[in-house]
Write a protein that holds these residues in place. Structure first.
Motif, PDB file in Angstrom:
ATOM      1  N   SER A 140      12.718 -72.948  26.697  1.00  0.00           N
ATOM      2  CA  SER A 140      13.027 -71.817  26.999  1.00  0.00           C
ATOM      3  C   SER A 140      12.440 -70.730  26.044  1.00  0.00           C
ATOM      4  CB  SER A 140      14.803 -71.681  26.708  1.00  0.00           C
ATOM      5  OG  SER A 140      15.033 -71.873  25.439  1.00  0.00           O
ATOM      6  N   THR A 141      11.728 -70.980  25.091  1.00  0.00           N
ATOM      7  CA  THR A 141      11.034 -69.976  24.004  1.00  0.00           C
ATOM      8  C   THR A 141       9.847 -69.263  24.680  1.00  0.00           C
ATOM      9  OG1 THR A 141      11.829 -71.309  22.379  1.00  0.00           O
ATOM     10  CG2 THR A 141      10.371 -69.538  21.735  1.00  0.00           C
ATOM     11  N   ILE A 142       9.949 -68.028  24.924  1.00  0.00           N
ATOM     12  CA  ILE A 142       9.054 -67.237  25.566  1.00  0.00           C
ATOM     13  C   ILE A 142       8.168 -66.832  24.226  1.00  0.00           C
ATOM     14  CG2 ILE A 142       8.293 -64.964  26.610  1.00  0.00           C
ATOM     15  CD1 ILE A 142      10.886 -65.501  28.073  1.00  0.00           C
ATOM     16  N   VAL A 143       6.575 -66.961  24.787  1.00  0.00           N
ATOM     17  CA  VAL A 143       5.501 -66.585  23.624  1.00  0.00           C
ATOM     18  C   VAL A 143       4.886 -65.543  24.427  1.00  0.00           C
ATOM     19  CG1 VAL A 143       3.643 -67.172  22.386  1.00  0.00           C
ATOM     20  CG2 VAL A 143       5.621 -68.556  22.666  1.00  0.00           C
ATOM     21  N   ASP A 144       4.643 -64.203  23.517  1.00  0.00           N
ATOM     22  CA  ASP A 144       3.717 -63.201  24.079  1.00  0.00           C
ATOM     23  C   ASP A 144       2.485 -63.578  23.947  1.00  0.00           C
ATOM     24  OD1 ASP A 144       2.436 -60.837  24.794  1.00  0.00           O
ATOM     25  OD2 ASP A 144       3.410 -59.722  23.348  1.00  0.00           O
ATOM     26  N   LEU A 145       1.579 -63.786  25.114  1.00  0.00           N
ATOM     27  CA  LEU A 145       0.147 -64.277  24.965  1.00  0.00           C
ATOM     28  C   LEU A 145      -0.684 -63.018  25.178  1.00  0.00           C
ATOM     29  CD1 LEU A 145       0.779 -67.101  27.717  1.00  0.00           C
ATOM     30  CD2 LEU A 145       0.743 -67.284  25.252  1.00  0.00           C
ATOM     31  N   GLY A 146      -0.226 -61.787  25.104  1.00  0.00           N
ATOM     32  CA  GLY A 146      -1.052 -60.793  25.389  1.00  0.00           C
ATOM     33  C   GLY A 146      -1.577 -60.252  26.542  1.00  0.00           C
ATOM     34  N   ALA A 147      -2.140 -59.280  26.703  1.00  0.00           N
ATOM     35  CA  ALA A 147      -2.532 -58.835  27.895  1.00  0.00           C
ATOM     36  C   ALA A 147      -1.455 -58.790  29.145  1.00  0.00           C
ATOM     37  CB  ALA A 147      -4.031 -59.572  28.334  1.00  0.00           C
ATOM     38  N   GLY A 148      -0.263 -58.771  28.693  1.00  0.00           N
ATOM     39  CA  GLY A 148       0.773 -58.420  29.781  1.00  0.00           C
ATOM     40  C   GLY A 148       0.969 -60.027  30.174  1.00  0.00           C
ATOM     41  N   ARG A 149       0.827 -60.921  29.419  1.00  0.00           N
ATOM     42  CA  ARG A 149       1.106 -62.408  29.924  1.00  0.00           C
ATOM     43  C   ARG A 149       2.219 -62.911  29.022  1.00  0.00           C
ATOM     44  NH1 ARG A 149      -2.579 -66.492  31.867  1.00  0.00           N
ATOM     45  NH2 ARG A 149      -2.764 -66.882  29.522  1.00  0.00           N
ATOM     46  N   TYR A 150       2.941 -63.621  29.630  1.00  0.00           N
ATOM     47  CA  TYR A 150       4.136 -64.308  28.810  1.00  0.00           C
ATOM     48  C   TYR A 150       4.023 -65.842  29.072  1.00  0.00           C
ATOM     49  CZ  TYR A 150       5.438 -59.871  27.477  1.00  0.00           C
ATOM     50  OH  TYR A 150       5.462 -58.299  26.989  1.00  0.00           O
ATOM     51  N   GLY A 151       4.468 -66.722  28.211  1.00  0.00           N
ATOM     52  CA  GLY A 151       4.309 -68.194  28.420  1.00  0.00           C
ATOM     53  C   GLY A 151       5.605 -68.967  27.825  1.00  0.00           C
ATOM     54  N   ILE A 152       5.816 -70.168  28.150  1.00  0.00           N
ATOM     55  CA  ILE A 152       6.445 -71.077  27.336  1.00  0.00           C
ATOM     56  C   ILE A 152       5.787 -72.514  27.072  1.00  0.00           C
ATOM     57  CG2 ILE A 152       8.628 -72.337  27.542  1.00  0.00           C
ATOM     58  CD1 ILE A 152       9.738 -70.510  29.384  1.00  0.00           C
ATOM     59  N   PHE A 153       5.890 -72.725  25.928  1.00  0.00           N
ATOM     60  CA  PHE A 153       4.994 -73.848  25.535  1.00  0.00           C
ATOM     61  C   PHE A 153       6.074 -75.126  26.032  1.00  0.00           C
ATOM     62  CE2 PHE A 153       2.367 -71.333  22.869  1.00  0.00           C
ATOM     63  CZ  PHE A 153       1.035 -71.861  23.087  1.00  0.00           C
ATOM     64  N   ILE A 154       5.334 -76.252  26.367  1.00  0.00           N
ATOM     65  CA  ILE A 154       6.116 -77.422  26.696  1.00  0.00           C
ATOM     66  C   ILE A 154       5.585 -78.473  26.069  1.00  0.00           C
ATOM     67  CG2 ILE A 154       6.597 -79.155  28.661  1.00  0.00           C
ATOM     68  CD1 ILE A 154       6.298 -77.011  30.771  1.00  0.00           C
ATOM     69  N   THR A 155       6.148 -78.931  25.028  1.00  0.00           N
ATOM     70  CA  THR A 155       5.701 -79.860  23.915  1.00  0.00           C
ATOM     71  C   THR A 155       6.305 -81.396  24.114  1.00  0.00           C
ATOM     72  OG1 THR A 155       7.219 -79.302  22.110  1.00  0.00           O
ATOM     73  CG2 THR A 155       5.198 -78.030  22.713  1.00  0.00           C
ATOM     74  N   SER A 156       5.940 -82.025  22.910  1.00  0.00           N
ATOM     75  CA  SER A 156       6.608 -83.449  22.884  1.00  0.00           C
ATOM     76  C   SER A 156       8.284 -83.290  22.696  1.00  0.00           C
ATOM     77  CB  SER A 156       6.091 -84.183  21.897  1.00  0.00           C
ATOM     78  OG  SER A 156       5.894 -83.658  20.783  1.00  0.00           O
ATOM     79  N   ARG A 157       8.620 -82.219  22.026  1.00  0.00           N
ATOM     80  CA  ARG A 157       9.774 -81.678  22.062  1.00  0.00           C
ATOM     81  C   ARG A 157      10.820 -81.873  23.287  1.00  0.00           C
ATOM     82  NH1 ARG A 157      11.107 -76.497  18.914  1.00  0.00           N
ATOM     83  NH2 ARG A 157      13.245 -77.233  19.512  1.00  0.00           N
ATOM     84  N   HIS A 158      10.103 -81.442  24.300  1.00  0.00           N
ATOM     85  CA  HIS A 158      10.552 -81.117  25.768  1.00  0.00           C
ATOM     86  C   HIS A 158      10.395 -82.665  26.419  1.00  0.00           C
ATOM     87  CE1 HIS A 158       9.354 -77.093  24.111  1.00  0.00           C
ATOM     88  NE2 HIS A 158      10.784 -77.196  24.203  1.00  0.00           N
ATOM     89  N   LEU A 159       9.281 -83.279  26.475  1.00  0.00           N
ATOM     90  CA  LEU A 159       9.023 -84.400  27.089  1.00  0.00           C
ATOM     91  C   LEU A 159       8.420 -85.241  26.280  1.00  0.00           C
ATOM     92  CD1 LEU A 159       7.271 -82.909  30.270  1.00  0.00           C
ATOM     93  CD2 LEU A 159       9.702 -83.784  30.132  1.00  0.00           C
ATOM     94  N   GLN A 160       8.716 -86.644  26.088  1.00  0.00           N
ATOM     95  CA  GLN A 160       8.589 -87.672  25.261  1.00  0.00           C
ATOM     96  C   GLN A 160       8.721 -88.857  26.091  1.00  0.00           C
ATOM     97  OE1 GLN A 160       7.186 -87.787  21.967  1.00  0.00           O
ATOM     98  NE2 GLN A 160       6.717 -89.570  22.898  1.00  0.00           N
ATOM     99  N   GLY A 161       7.408 -89.360  26.373  1.00  0.00           N
ATOM    100  CA  GLY A 161       7.452 -90.858  27.000  1.00  0.00           C
ATOM    101  C   GLY A 161       7.557 -91.753  26.252  1.00  0.00           C
ATOM    102  N   SER A 162       8.047 -92.993  26.793  1.00  0.00           N
ATOM    103  CA  SER A 162       8.302 -94.389  26.125  1.00  0.00           C
ATOM    104  C   SER A 162       7.649 -95.502  26.883  1.00  0.00           C
ATOM    105  CB  SER A 162       9.797 -94.549  25.656  1.00  0.00           C
ATOM    106  OG  SER A 162       9.974 -95.946  24.965  1.00  0.00           O
ATOM    107  N   ASP A 163       6.938 -96.380  26.277  1.00  0.00           N
ATOM    108  CA  ASP A 163       6.479 -97.690  27.010  1.00  0.00           C
ATOM    109  C   ASP A 163       6.210 -98.636  25.954  1.00  0.00           C
ATOM    110  OD1 ASP A 163       5.613 -99.325  28.848  1.00  0.00           O
ATOM    111  OD2 ASP A 163       3.970 -98.161  29.637  1.00  0.00           O
ATOM    112  N   PRO A 164       6.900 -99.932  25.958  1.00  0.00           N
ATOM    113  CA  PRO A 164       6.584-100.691  25.132  1.00  0.00           C
ATOM    114  C   PRO A 164       5.159-101.459  24.796  1.00  0.00           C
ATOM    115  CG  PRO A 164       8.011-101.743  26.814  1.00  0.00           C
ATOM    116  CD  PRO A 164       7.902-100.335  27.228  1.00  0.00           C
ATOM    117  N   ASP A 165       4.424-101.203  26.101  1.00  0.00           N
ATOM    118  CA  ASP A 165       3.226-102.202  25.943  1.00  0.00           C
ATOM    119  C   ASP A 165       2.179-101.116  26.482  1.00  0.00           C
ATOM    120  OD1 ASP A 165       4.015-101.705  28.694  1.00  0.00           O
ATOM    121  OD2 ASP A 165       4.170-103.892  29.033  1.00  0.00           O
TER     122      ASP A 165
END
Length: 293
Positions: free
Chosen positions: A146-171
């Motif tokens: 939900s954290t908005i970042v000012d990207l400049g030039a009138g653009r805004y974005g939200i970073f999606i990182t491993s804090r938000h999506l973390q996969g798991s697979d044993p093998d």
């Protein structure tokens, strides 16, 4: 008159012509064919060429016509020629190199020939068991960004990182897990922050770890939430059920673009309107200019 009786003599040991080994997947059964294991002998019939087992496989078992070997364990070249010999990997056993030891025999001579040399020690038939990835990946952690970042030039974005999506697979290596997009965001779009390219089909766990996945907020639609649907896939192709990531943010607006007041007024009330997600802190910048006229 002299009569001569000629008796056939077996003077040549058998030759281990082919000992190529076997490759198969774990928990499976594979036939040991003549192109993998073969004895030849110029003065002995194939039906008499015998493999005497000195050490059985550790992680599986040898099957003769679908059942175990006789006691003492042995089989014949004709069993291989008729495709009656097989190796079965035991379920639950590790997928490692397995093998069995055997002594080739023609029933008469001691030892056997291999690469033109007479040998008396047991030969080794190697069995390479390959582990098959059968477990589907899963999400060990998910959180709506939900954290908005000012990207400049009138653009805004939200970073999606491993804090938000973390996969798991044993093998599978976690960084190689892939997120295949089934339904893209409805209002904004996904972008690779490292390259600037649009993400339309897939991104990886490594992209999330490196903060390379960016949701670009729409500029022409007054919304405060969006979502996209994806499927988590491991390198072996195993898939998790369809999943969804929701994004929430807030919009903060001043009800007026400009306020006029005198320095003797004491205080000035500025009305701020906020819509959307209200859990996260929001900030408003105000610029003050002096009118000296």
């Amino acid at each position: 008159m002299l009569l001569f009786t000629i008796e056939h003599g077996d003077r040549i040991p058998p030759t281990l012509k082919i000992n190529a080994g076997l490759h198969l997947q774990d928990r499976s059964t594979a036939t040991i064919t003549p192109d993998l294991l073969q004895l030849t002998d110029l003065d002995t019939t194939t039906s008499n060429l015998t493999y005497l087992i000195t050490l059985l496989p550790r992680y599986g078992k040898l099957l003769l016509k679908g059942t175990g070997l006789p006691s003492p364990p042995r089989f014949f070249q004709t069993d291989i020629d008729h495709l009656d010999l097989a190796y079965q990997h035991n379920p639950g056993s590790p997928a490692e190199l397995d093998q069995f030891y055997f002594l080739p025999s023609d029933g008469t001579n001691k030892g056997y020939l291999e690469f033109g040399q007479l040998r008396e020690e047991p030969a080794v038939f190697n069995i390479q068991v390959e582990k098959v990835d059968r477990i589907s990946p899963s999400l060990s952690h998910t959180e709506s960004p939900s954290t908005i970042v000012d990207l400049g030039a009138g653009r805004y974005g939200i970073f999606i990182t491993s804090r938000h999506l973390q996969g798991s697979d044993p093998d599978s290596p976690l960084e190689q897990l892939e997120f295949f997009i089934i339904r893209p965001p409805q209002f904004g779009f996904l972008e690779n922050a490292a390259t600037g390219a649009s993400i339309s089909r897939r991104f990886t766990q490594q992209d999330l770890d490196q903060r390379s996945v960016l949701y670009i907020l729409p500029v022409d639609v007054n919304v405060t939430a969006d979502s996209f649907q994806f499927r988590l896939v491991d390198p072996a192709g195993n898939q998790a059920p369809p999943l969804m990531l929701e994004l929430f943010w807030s919009r903060v607006q001043l009800l007026a673009s400009c306020y006029r007041t005198c320095e003797t007024s004491g205080s000035l009330q500025i009305q701020i309107q906020r819509s959307g997600r209200s859990v996260d802190p929001a900030y408003v910048s105000i610029q003050v200019s002096l009118d000296l006229g």
